[in-house]
Every structure is written in C-alpha cells, then in structure tokens.
Design a protein around this motif. Structure first.
Motif, mmCIF file in Angstrom:
data_model
loop_
_atom_site.group_PDB
_atom_site.id
_atom_site.type_symbol
_atom_site.label_atom_id
_atom_site.label_comp_id
_atom_site.label_asym_id
_atom_site.label_seq_id
_atom_site.Cartn_x
_atom_site.Cartn_y
_atom_site.Cartn_z
ATOM 1 N N GLU A 20 8.161 2.110 -2.888
ATOM 2 C CA GLU A 20 7.798 3.283 -2.108
ATOM 3 C C GLU A 20 7.977 3.126 -0.600
ATOM 4 O OE1 GLU A 20 3.982 4.950 -3.539
ATOM 5 O OE2 GLU A 20 4.186 3.521 -5.198
ATOM 6 N N LEU A 21 8.055 1.897 -0.108
ATOM 7 C CA LEU A 21 8.120 1.673 1.338
ATOM 8 C C LEU A 21 9.327 0.853 1.783
ATOM 9 C CD1 LEU A 21 4.356 0.713 1.801
ATOM 10 C CD2 LEU A 21 5.424 2.892 2.404
ATOM 11 N N SER A 32 -4.347 7.585 7.384
ATOM 12 C CA SER A 32 -4.926 8.615 6.536
ATOM 13 C C SER A 32 -6.123 8.013 5.801
ATOM 14 C CB SER A 32 -3.878 9.091 5.531
ATOM 15 O OG SER A 32 -4.470 9.924 4.571
ATOM 16 N N TYR A 72 13.159 -0.825 2.252
ATOM 17 C CA TYR A 72 14.578 -0.535 2.441
ATOM 18 C C TYR A 72 15.235 -1.779 3.032
ATOM 19 C CZ TYR A 72 13.579 0.210 7.447
ATOM 20 O OH TYR A 72 13.191 0.053 8.750
ATOM 21 N N ASP A 118 6.541 2.656 10.439
ATOM 22 C CA ASP A 118 5.908 3.937 10.788
ATOM 23 C C ASP A 118 5.223 4.565 9.572
ATOM 24 O OD1 ASP A 118 6.636 3.762 13.459
ATOM 25 O OD2 ASP A 118 8.524 4.841 13.152
ATOM 26 N N LYS A 119 5.848 4.438 8.424
ATOM 27 C CA LYS A 119 5.259 4.980 7.202
ATOM 28 C C LYS A 119 3.980 4.217 6.839
ATOM 29 C CE LYS A 119 6.934 6.822 2.861
ATOM 30 N NZ LYS A 119 8.057 6.887 1.919
ATOM 31 N N VAL A 120 4.014 2.881 6.967
ATOM 32 C CA VAL A 120 2.816 2.078 6.699
ATOM 33 C C VAL A 120 1.692 2.508 7.641
ATOM 34 C CG1 VAL A 120 1.814 -0.244 6.743
ATOM 35 C CG2 VAL A 120 4.090 0.101 5.767
ATOM 36 N N LYS A 121 2.010 2.644 8.925
ATOM 37 C CA LYS A 121 0.993 3.050 9.910
ATOM 38 C C LYS A 121 0.397 4.416 9.566
ATOM 39 C CE LYS A 121 2.721 0.438 13.864
ATOM 40 N NZ LYS A 121 3.374 0.511 15.197
ATOM 41 N N ALA A 122 1.251 5.350 9.188
ATOM 42 C CA ALA A 122 0.764 6.691 8.840
ATOM 43 C C ALA A 122 -0.113 6.653 7.599
ATOM 44 C CB ALA A 122 1.953 7.631 8.630
ATOM 45 N N LEU A 123 0.278 5.870 6.608
ATOM 46 C CA LEU A 123 -0.513 5.779 5.383
ATOM 47 C C LEU A 123 -1.869 5.136 5.635
ATOM 48 C CD1 LEU A 123 2.344 4.760 2.937
ATOM 49 C CD2 LEU A 123 1.108 6.921 2.949
ATOM 50 N N TRP A 148 9.697 -3.140 5.051
ATOM 51 C CA TRP A 148 8.983 -1.892 4.837
ATOM 52 C C TRP A 148 9.097 -1.033 6.083
ATOM 53 C CZ3 TRP A 148 3.597 -3.157 2.277
ATOM 54 C CH2 TRP A 148 3.818 -3.664 0.990
ATOM 55 N N ASP A 149 9.018 0.274 5.888
ATOM 56 C CA ASP A 149 9.054 1.242 6.969
ATOM 57 C C ASP A 149 7.713 1.171 7.714
ATOM 58 O OD1 ASP A 149 8.706 3.653 8.452
ATOM 59 O OD2 ASP A 149 10.213 4.640 7.195
#
Length: 166
Positions: A36-37, A70, A39, A62-67, A59-60
């Motif tokens: 899921e994260l 939340s 690449y 920015d995506k980890v930080k956003a997740l 892992w991405d």
C-alpha cells in the motif's frame, strides 16, 4: 489512521505480512506497507527510479505522514520494510522488529515461489547477509521473537503496544 501508530519491521521472511494479516483478521487497523505504501525510488530524495532493487524499495513519506496524522482509529500498525524508514520512523509511537534464527529464515524463504522476493538463491543469500548484519532494520525497535506461531507473535505485539499506550 491511529491515535497511536506502530511500525512492524524485520528482514524478509520474518513474518511482517503474516503479522499484518493476523492483525487485520483480529479487527485491528493494519496496513501492508509493501503493498500500500511502497514503490521503487531513491531512498534519500524519494524520486521514482526504473531500478527495481532492494535498495530502492521505499515508502511514500508524505503518505506515511498523512496516515499517521489522521486519528480515525485507536491504533494503526504499519507492516513492512522500506529502505527510507529513517525519514519517518520518529512519527511512530513504537517500533517492533521481528527476528528469527537463520535456520527458520532459510526454511521460510525456501518455501517462497521464485517470482516473489527471496524466492531466488541469490536473493536468499542477500537476505541471510542482511539478517546477520541487521543493516536494513531499525536499531531501536522492540525485538519480537517471530519463530513462535503467528498467534503468539501478534499477542506479544498487542501486549507491548497496550503497555506503550499507558
């Protein structure tokens, strides 16, 4: 994601995917980071690369930080390995590192199909070296004996994450 967030790491073959699946089966919010994260990219810059190598499995951030930011769940478990974990490891409330002995690791890797990472002899040798040097895993994580049955491994992770929230 979670009010509390945990990273579950370890070299290939230690059980990260199995732990994630078992956490999900029990109703916990868990992410398969490698699916899921992840690449292929430069571990320093995050720039995508055409090179599909172990070193470029990241892992991405920015995506980890956003997740992590939340807070929809009581706890979220991020399961998998990445070469850029140093870019986001400080965001987690706890880090668990799955460990197994070399014989167990070799047995598990020998069962992998050749088209899966660790399925080829050269990849297994590389993973064995990483197992020995521990160069690819967080140094400050809570060590979890992943030679035990998966139910016991997950019980221990949950126990330690519950202790951590107090």
């Amino acid at each position: 994601m979670g009010i509390r967030n945990y990273l579950i790491e370890g070299v290939s073959g230690t059980g990260k995917t199995s732990v994630c699946t078992e956490l999900q089966r029990r109703g916990y919010h868990a992410l398969h980071g490698d699916r899921e994260l992840a690449y292929q990219g430069d571990p320093e810059t995050g720039t995508c690369t055409d090179s599909a190598t172990h070193e470029n499995h990241i892992w991405d951030v920015d995506k980890v930080k956003a997740l992590v930011a939340s807070q929809n769940e009581a706890a979220t478990f991020f399961c998998g390995g990445s070469r850029n974990f140093s870019k986001f490891i400080d965001l987690f409330d706890g880090v668990f590192v799955l460990e197994v002995d070399l014989d167990t690791l070799n047995r598990r890797l020998e069962l992998r199909p050749e088209n899966e990472w660790g399925g080829k002899k050269a990849e297994r040798e590389f993973i064995a070296r990483l197992h020995q040097t521990k160069e690819d895993i967080p140094r400050n994580g809570n060590i979890i004996d992943a030679t035990a049955p998966i139910e016991h491994v997950v019980d221990e992770i949950i126990r330690q994450s519950e202790v951590n929230k107090r």
